[in-house]
Scaffold this active site. Structure first.
Site, PDB file in Angstrom:
ATOM      1  N   LYS A 180       0.835  -1.208   0.000  1.00  0.00           N
ATOM      2  CA  LYS A 180       0.000   0.000   0.000  1.00  0.00           C
ATOM      3  C   LYS A 180       0.872   1.261   0.000  1.00  0.00           C
ATOM      4  CE  LYS A 180      -3.643  -2.326  -0.359  1.00  0.00           C
ATOM      5  NZ  LYS A 180      -4.621  -2.999   0.441  1.00  0.00           N
TER       6      LYS A 180
HETATM    7  C1  LIG Z   1      -5.732  -3.885   0.713  1.00  0.00           C
HETATM    8  C2  LIG Z   1      -7.183  -3.689   0.660  1.00  0.00           C
HETATM    9  C3  LIG Z   1      -8.041  -4.196   1.662  1.00  0.00           C
HETATM   10  C4  LIG Z   1      -7.611  -5.105   2.761  1.00  0.00           C
HETATM   11  O1  LIG Z   1      -6.497  -4.792   3.425  1.00  0.00           O
HETATM   12  P1  LIG Z   1      -5.586  -5.916   4.142  1.00  0.00           P
HETATM   13  O2  LIG Z   1      -4.700  -5.068   4.963  1.00  0.00           O
HETATM   14  O3  LIG Z   1      -4.889  -6.653   3.049  1.00  0.00           O
HETATM   15  O4  LIG Z   1      -6.471  -6.791   4.944  1.00  0.00           O
HETATM   16  C5  LIG Z   1      -9.374  -3.895   1.559  1.00  0.00           C
HETATM   17  N1  LIG Z   1      -9.870  -3.166   0.560  1.00  0.00           N
HETATM   18  C6  LIG Z   1      -9.103  -2.694  -0.427  1.00  0.00           C
HETATM   19  C7  LIG Z   1      -9.720  -1.880  -1.524  1.00  0.00           C
HETATM   20  C8  LIG Z   1      -7.732  -2.954  -0.423  1.00  0.00           C
HETATM   21  O5  LIG Z   1      -6.977  -2.489  -1.418  1.00  0.00           O
END
Ligand SMILES: *Cc1c(COP(=O)(O)O)cnc(C)c1O
Length: 366
Positions: A180
């Protein structure tokens, strides 16, 4: 190789983790509290609650919003699976509506038609890092006192009419997963201005506990460790720099790729800023290669492109079982066939961007 994601870990993150290690207190503690304070400040909210993933953040926020058995939550079929699974974990019913093709975000006109007396929350996603049409959603949510929970997992730092993602609804969920825009390996945060949400979420992340061995409700172990929080605190300080670099890379990609027949470039809609978690083009039928061929050819040149997402959510068995079928969400299905995300992360060099542009131009000319 030009990767699709490549986290930047500096000496600050390493020193902060070492400090926690040396303190001997690794579980949820002062670093988590520090992260919560700085995260809320960054987003402009009163509160933030840290948990151990973005998925847990969505689960906790929906729980705090009062989502229970049989309630309906309206969301998009075009997102990561973790957007929709927490609705099911709470025994509620995900109600999907199609996306608006320019932004890839949920289409408010279709949300309007999907609202029923059972609708308790809207769960829009700021996909790829661009805020959804939040004003329209707020108007729709008001009459029925429907809560709005932002899935801002891809959108730290993005703005809608000058307001940060995270401060646009009743609560917002962020992910700190390794790929991210800012990260701690794994991790999640919920921001909100609602103090009762904070109480509910703090219990929810700790076995439903209000005081030592007082369990008020079903809960989970969704606590973040101080080790992860230490990384995230340092990353958050760099968020604006990382996002500025992503924007600069996106600008260079737009410049280099404009006017290529069969390729359309990402659009930023009026009144919002984009943080380019992904830089996502569409590959149309009049491009000489199919989308998948283009991805494969780029890979031969050591350029890794990503497909986010290859299938809309209603194509997965446990979602289709809710009564959805192919053809229900034509825009999401079309996007799944056309999208290709090119590297845009802040570690890219000018040479990397040139290599990506020249490769695609080369394929365009046959
Ligand atoms: C990454 C992501 C999640 C979930 O996050 P995690 O930390 O992997 O559990 C949920 N929604 C979106 C749109 C994402 O990109």
């Amino acid at each position: 190789m030009i990767k699709i994601a490549d986290p930047i870990i500096g000496s600050e993150e390493i020193a902060a983790v070492n400090q926690v290690l040396e303190s001997g207190m690794l579980a949820q503690g002062p670093k988590v509290a520090e992260l919560e304070e700085s995260f809320a400040k960054y987003c402009g909210t009163q509160f933030a609650v840290a948990v151990n993933s973005g998925t847990a953040a969505i689960h906790a926020a929906l729980h705090a919003a009062g989502i229970r058995d049989g309630d309906e939550v309206i969301t998009t079929p075009y997102s990561f699976i973790a957007t929709i699974n927490p609705i099911l974990m709470l025994g509620a019913k995900p109600v999907l509506v199609d996306i608006e093709p320019q932004s890839f975000n949920i289409n408010p006109a279709l949300v309007a038609k999907a609202i029923t007396p059972k609708t308790k929350a809207l769960l829009p996603v700021h996909l790829y890092g661009q805020p959804c049409d939040i004003d329209e959603l707020i108007e729709l949510a008001k009459p029925g006192n429907i809560k709005i929970i932002e899935d801002a997992c891809q959108a730290i730092g993005a703005e809608y009419k000058g307001e940060k993602a995270g401060n646009l609804g009743d609560a917002a969920c962020f992910s700190l997963y390794a790929t991210k825009n800012i990260m701690s390996g794994e991790g999640g945060v919920v921001t909100t201005n609602n103090e009762s949400f904070v109480t509910a979420m703090k219990q929810f992340r700790q076995h439903g506990m209000s005081a030592q061995y007082e369990y008020l409700d079903l809960g989970y172990n969704y606590r973040m460790t101080d080790l992860h929080a230490a990384i995230a605190v340092e990353q958050l300080k760099k968020a604006d720099d990382f996002n500025a670099k992503r924007n600069e890379n996106a600008r260079l990609l737009n410049q280099g790729l404009s006017g290529i027949k069969g390729i359309s470039l990402p659009a930023t809609l009026d009144g919002r800023s984009h943080v380019y978690h992904q830089y996502t083009i569409r590959v149309h039928e009049d491009f000489p290669l199919t989308r998948d061929e283009l991805a494969a050819k780029l890979k031969e040149q050591d350029i890794i492109a990503g497909i986010y997402y290859p299938k809309p959510l209603h194509f997965y068995k446990h979602i289709a079982a809710l009564g959805y079928k192919e053809g229900d969400f034509p825009e999401a299905e079309k996007a799944a066939r056309e999208v290709l995300s090119l590297p845009v992360h802040p570690k890219l060099t000018a040479e990397d961007i040139t290599a990506i542009v020249e490769a695609i131009k080369g394929f365009a000319n046959g």
